[in-house]
Design a protein around this motif. Structure first.
Motif, PDB file in Angstrom:
ATOM      1  N   MET A   1       0.834  -1.194   0.000  1.00  0.00           N
ATOM      2  CA  MET A   1       0.000   0.000   0.000  1.00  0.00           C
ATOM      3  C   MET A   1       0.873   1.250   0.000  1.00  0.00           C
ATOM      4  O   MET A   1       0.512   2.282  -0.570  1.00  0.00           O
ATOM      5  N   TYR A   2       2.036   1.170   0.611  1.00  0.00           N
ATOM      6  CA  TYR A   2       2.912   2.327   0.783  1.00  0.00           C
ATOM      7  C   TYR A   2       3.937   2.468  -0.330  1.00  0.00           C
ATOM      8  O   TYR A   2       4.245   3.577  -0.761  1.00  0.00           O
ATOM      9  N   LYS A   3       4.490   1.348  -0.800  1.00  0.00           N
ATOM     10  CA  LYS A   3       5.538   1.447  -1.820  1.00  0.00           C
ATOM     11  C   LYS A   3       5.102   0.944  -3.191  1.00  0.00           C
ATOM     12  O   LYS A   3       5.846   1.060  -4.162  1.00  0.00           O
ATOM     13  N   GLY A   4       3.872   0.419  -3.274  1.00  0.00           N
ATOM     14  CA  GLY A   4       3.375  -0.084  -4.542  1.00  0.00           C
ATOM     15  C   GLY A   4       3.948  -1.440  -4.889  1.00  0.00           C
ATOM     16  O   GLY A   4       4.911  -1.913  -4.291  1.00  0.00           O
ATOM     17  N   SER A   5       3.350  -2.082  -5.894  1.00  0.00           N
ATOM     18  CA  SER A   5       3.841  -3.358  -6.406  1.00  0.00           C
ATOM     19  C   SER A   5       3.407  -3.475  -7.861  1.00  0.00           C
ATOM     20  O   SER A   5       2.203  -3.570  -8.136  1.00  0.00           O
ATOM     21  N   LYS A   6       4.366  -3.468  -8.767  1.00  0.00           N
ATOM     22  CA  LYS A   6       4.032  -3.434 -10.194  1.00  0.00           C
ATOM     23  C   LYS A   6       3.303  -4.684 -10.662  1.00  0.00           C
ATOM     24  O   LYS A   6       2.600  -4.639 -11.674  1.00  0.00           O
ATOM     25  N   ASP A   7       3.446  -5.795  -9.950  1.00  0.00           N
ATOM     26  CA  ASP A   7       2.797  -7.046 -10.351  1.00  0.00           C
ATOM     27  C   ASP A   7       1.542  -7.361  -9.550  1.00  0.00           C
ATOM     28  O   ASP A   7       0.890  -8.378  -9.797  1.00  0.00           O
ATOM     29  N   LEU A   8       1.199  -6.516  -8.575  1.00  0.00           N
ATOM     30  CA  LEU A   8       0.043  -6.777  -7.714  1.00  0.00           C
ATOM     31  C   LEU A   8      -0.870  -5.546  -7.675  1.00  0.00           C
ATOM     32  O   LEU A   8      -1.114  -4.962  -6.617  1.00  0.00           O
TER      33      LEU A   8
END
Length: 284
Positions: free
Chosen positions: A178-185
């Motif tokens: 939620m805080y740093k993001g996830s390009k695959d999720l």
């Protein structure tokens, strides 16, 4: 397509048996109990394995009755129940789909009928499905991820609220993504952002009733969620190695954050998020 989606049980091997996971996660409590939840009743969703199991057993060690809500991994749930009872607690298991409002209502009724009250709600159950491209996220997957990860929190909180009293606690599980993001999720991370907003808003809504609402945002934790389809197989050997601590966390390294937020040790905290994430710096 309807507004709801069936559980994606067969896709990506999810939700996954902890009994088949190697190496086995560390979920056992690491220190003696001190009665911090004595006489209280806790509902723990996703309590059959992973972080949920570690939380359930730790709560049991601290004196709580525990209701273990889960989808379909009956062997894992039974192990959790027995581990709670070994700690001297009363424990029950309730299987069903948290994405269905009527099941959440029935589950809470069963808990109250069994134990007489609900004092702590841990909204921990979650699912994730990796996709390299946003166009790979199907309508069914998008609906299902939101049903499990965020709709369930609304449904359970609605069902539990009439039974809560001053001093009760709700703890939601968000994520470092939620805080740093996830390009695959993309869909998973979006639900975790919604959970954090829900936590802060619900805290404001209930604080006048002296009901505290907080959250925990784990980093990469070794549970069935990732190895059984929540992450591409080729990424598993490197799982957690990109944290400052250079390794994934264990469920029993996360559970104490839930205990702290559940008990009177955190009596002056509401609307907050704790970050057991291996040293990743986030704006919390």
């Amino acid at each position: 397509m309807s507004d709801t989606a069936e559980p994606m049980i067969h896709e990506d091997q999810l939700p996954g048996h902890e009994s088949r996971l190697e190496p086995k996660p560390d979920w056992e409590p690491r220190y003696p109990g001190s009665g911090r939840l004595k006489g209280k009743t806790a509902i723990v969703t996703g309590g059959d394995s992973g972080i949920g199991r570690a939380v359930a057993v730790l709560f049991a060690r601290e004196g709580a009755n525990v209701a273990i809500l889960y989808l379909c991994e009956h062997d894992d749930a039974e192990l959790t129940r027995k581990a709670c009872e070994k700690e001297g607690a009363r424990a029950i298991t309730i299987a069903g789909d948290l994405g269905i409002k009527s099941f959440c209502e029935e589950a809470v009724t069963k808990v109250v009928d069994t134990f007489g009250s609900v004092d702590v709600l841990v909204n921990n159950a979650g699912e994730q499905h990796p996709d390299k491209d946003i166009t790979g996220i199907t309508e069914e997957q998008l609906k299902r991820t939101f049903q499990t990860n965020i709709y369930s929190m609304f449904y359970l909180t609605q069902a539990v609220q009439p039974h809560l009293k001053p001093g009760s606690s709700i703890i939601n599980c968000t994520s470092v993504t939620m805080y740093k993001g996830s390009k695959d999720l993309l869909d998973y991370s979006a639900t975790k952002g919604a959970i954090t907003a829900f936590t802060r808003s619900l805290s404001e809504n209930l604080v006048g009733d002296r009901i505290r609402v907080n959250a925990v945002a784990p980093g990469p934790i070794w549970t069935p969620l990732n190895p059984f389809g929540g992450k591409p197989p080729e990424d598993i050997p490197e799982f957690g190695k990109d944290t400052p601590m250079g390794r994934p966390g264990q469920p029993n390294e996360v559970a104490p954050s839930f205990l702290f937020l559940a008990c009177e040790d955190s009596s002056y905290m509401s609307g907050q998020v704790l970050h057991p994430n291996g040293g990743i710096i986030v704006n919390g």
